[in-house]
Design an enzyme around this catalytic site. Structure first.
Site, short mmCIF file in Angstrom:
data_model
loop_
_atom_site.label_atom_id
_atom_site.label_comp_id
_atom_site.label_asym_id
_atom_site.label_seq_id
_atom_site.Cartn_x
_atom_site.Cartn_y
_atom_site.Cartn_z
N ASN A 7 0.88 -1.17 0.00
CA ASN A 7 0.00 0.00 0.00
C ASN A 7 0.91 1.21 0.00
O ASN A 7 1.45 1.61 1.03
CB ASN A 7 -0.90 -0.04 1.25
CG ASN A 7 -1.84 1.15 1.32
OD1 ASN A 7 -1.76 2.07 0.49
ND2 ASN A 7 -2.71 1.14 2.30
N ARG A 95 -2.59 -2.02 -3.40
CA ARG A 95 -3.81 -1.23 -3.18
C ARG A 95 -3.77 -0.03 -4.12
O ARG A 95 -2.78 0.70 -4.17
CB ARG A 95 -3.85 -0.74 -1.74
CG ARG A 95 -5.04 0.15 -1.51
CD ARG A 95 -5.02 0.76 -0.14
NE ARG A 95 -6.22 1.54 0.06
CZ ARG A 95 -6.23 2.72 0.66
NH1 ARG A 95 -5.12 3.25 1.12
NH2 ARG A 95 -7.36 3.36 0.82
#
Ligand code: AMP
Length: 402
Positions: A7, A95
């Site tokens: 992420n 992500r």
């Protein structure tokens, strides 16, 4: 099969290495303050187990490439690492905040997919470029490993037009794709799947309201397993009252602030995103501090709690009306999982809808998913811990096995 989940933010990289056979976390960590004088890498091997081992490294980390290479050096460390070489990573899940209307599901990253993520930069000008940085670096370091993009918006692409359209001139949708998208989709999808398992029926037969209450907050109406409405909109500002974000306000507030306070659009945007919500009302954005202040008689803290839980109630009522039949309401994320008072206040007065909370079950603390409604509640109520990293890893596994 070891999967890496990334992420990537503008100055940070959050990561996890997950052993997919057991879905256990081998390593988790955060590289932060990338580009600042002193950066920081905090890594934990085998978190939550007897073998847990934490390390912190502080040094200049000029860019994402250097940050990722430090992580790889740790993961492959001959003494304490959890992989011998980078080739032991089977797949990487990234992500990505905004997939716009291009992505209804996760996607194996190819040049065309990268172009589509770039095309959506105007919709998430801070997030998508940072996500792309993480992808670019991972593709350089792991050139032969399949990489999968998992979008915050994808789960909500099933919303019907009457739910996703703003009542604005239609050309803004046609030309600039101005519409409601929704976010936190990975979390809503994950807890919906877990809830279906607990209900003992296929997700496709479940009508649910999932309530994600963390620093960011959102609620989703799920009919037959798919998102049909959600509270966040074009950007992650609409809807519920959040830690520092206002949620719904009158859109004419901008003009009022400009005319009466001389504020420009950038400062109004900062006000709504960073200085509002719980923090704006009482100066605190951590619910634990707010409860302490309420107990000490702080009226503003009590007001902040009331404004947030009243807004939750209003949206719950709206989504009951959207869905008609509701099997379960699911609370998740930092506040949703831990805060019995917020859950009770958010459900207060909803008994007429068949929503009956069991105060004792609600008050018990646990890390596991659990039911907190009374046996005579027609709508079951659950607390289900979200796990966005695991959800991203599972998505990546599904995509690479296609
Ligand atoms: P998240 O964004 O899901 O990490 O949630 C972060 C927020 O959860 C924090 O800002 C707190 O307001 C809240 N939170 C975390 N732990 C607790 C707790 N034990 N009780 C109440 N709120 C909590």
């Amino acid at each position: 099969m070891k999967f890496l989940v990334i992420n990537s933010g503008s100055s940070s990289i959050k990561y996890q290495v997950i052993e997919m056979a057991t879905e256990s976390v081998l390593a988790t960590g955060l590289v932060e303050r990338i580009g600042e004088a002193v950066g920081r890498l905090k890594n934990t091997f085998y978190p939550g187990t007897e073998r847990e081992r934490e390390s912190v490294l502080e040094q200049a980390i000029p860019d994402h490439d250097q940050g990722m290479r430090l992580v790889i050096a740790l993961l492959t460390d001959p003494e304490q690492g959890i992989i011998g070489t980078t080739s032991e990573i089977t797949a990487i899940g990234h992500r990505v905040v905004h997939g716009g209307e291009d992505f209804r599901e996760s996607a194996l990253i190819t040049p065309a997919i990268l172009d589509a993520i770039k095309r959506n930069i105007p919709l998430a000008p801070l997030h998508n470029p940072a996500n792309l940085d993480g992808i670019r670096v991972a593709m350089e370091i792991f050139p032969t490993v399949p990489q999968v993009a998992v979008f915050d918006t994808a789960f909500h692409q099933t919303m019907p037009p009457h739910a996703f359209m703003y009542a604005l001139p239609y050309r803004l949708y046609e030309q600039d794709r101005v519409r409601r998208y929704g976010f936190h989709g990975t979390s809503h999808r994950f807890v919906a799947g877990e809830c279906a398992r607990l209900l003992g029926k296929p997700l496709a037969e479940c009508n649910l309201i999932t309530v994600h209450l963390g620093n960011g907050c959102s609620m989703t109406a799920i009919a037959g397993g798919v998102s049909v409405d959600t509270s966040l909109g074009l950007t992650p500002l609409e809807g519920l009252v959040m830690g520092t974000r206002s949620g719904d306000v009158d859109p004419a507030l901008h003009l009022f602030l400009q005319q009466n306070k001389g504020m420009d659009l950038e400062s109004i945007d900062a006000l709504l995103n960073k200085e509002s919500g719980l923090k704006g009302l009482c100066g605190m954005n951590d619910m634990r501090d707010i409860h302490k202040a309420v107990a000490a008689g702080d009226q503003r803290a009590a007001l902040a709690l009331n404004v947030q839980t009243y807004r939750n109630r209003k949206y719950l009522g709206a989504y009951m009306a959207v869905l008609g039949r509701v099997d379960a309401i699911v609370f998740t994320a930092g506040i949703g999982e831990n805060d019995a008072i917020v859950r009770a206040e958010s459900l207060k007065g909803l008994e007429a809808f068949g929503i009956r909370l069991d105060p004792e079950k609600n008050g018990q603390r646990a890390r596991e998913a659990r039911c907190i409604s009374r046996s005579d509640s027609t709508v079951q109520i659950f607390v289900i811990p979200t796990n966005e990293e695991l959800a991203i890893a599972r998505e990546a596994a599904t995509v690479v096995s296609r």
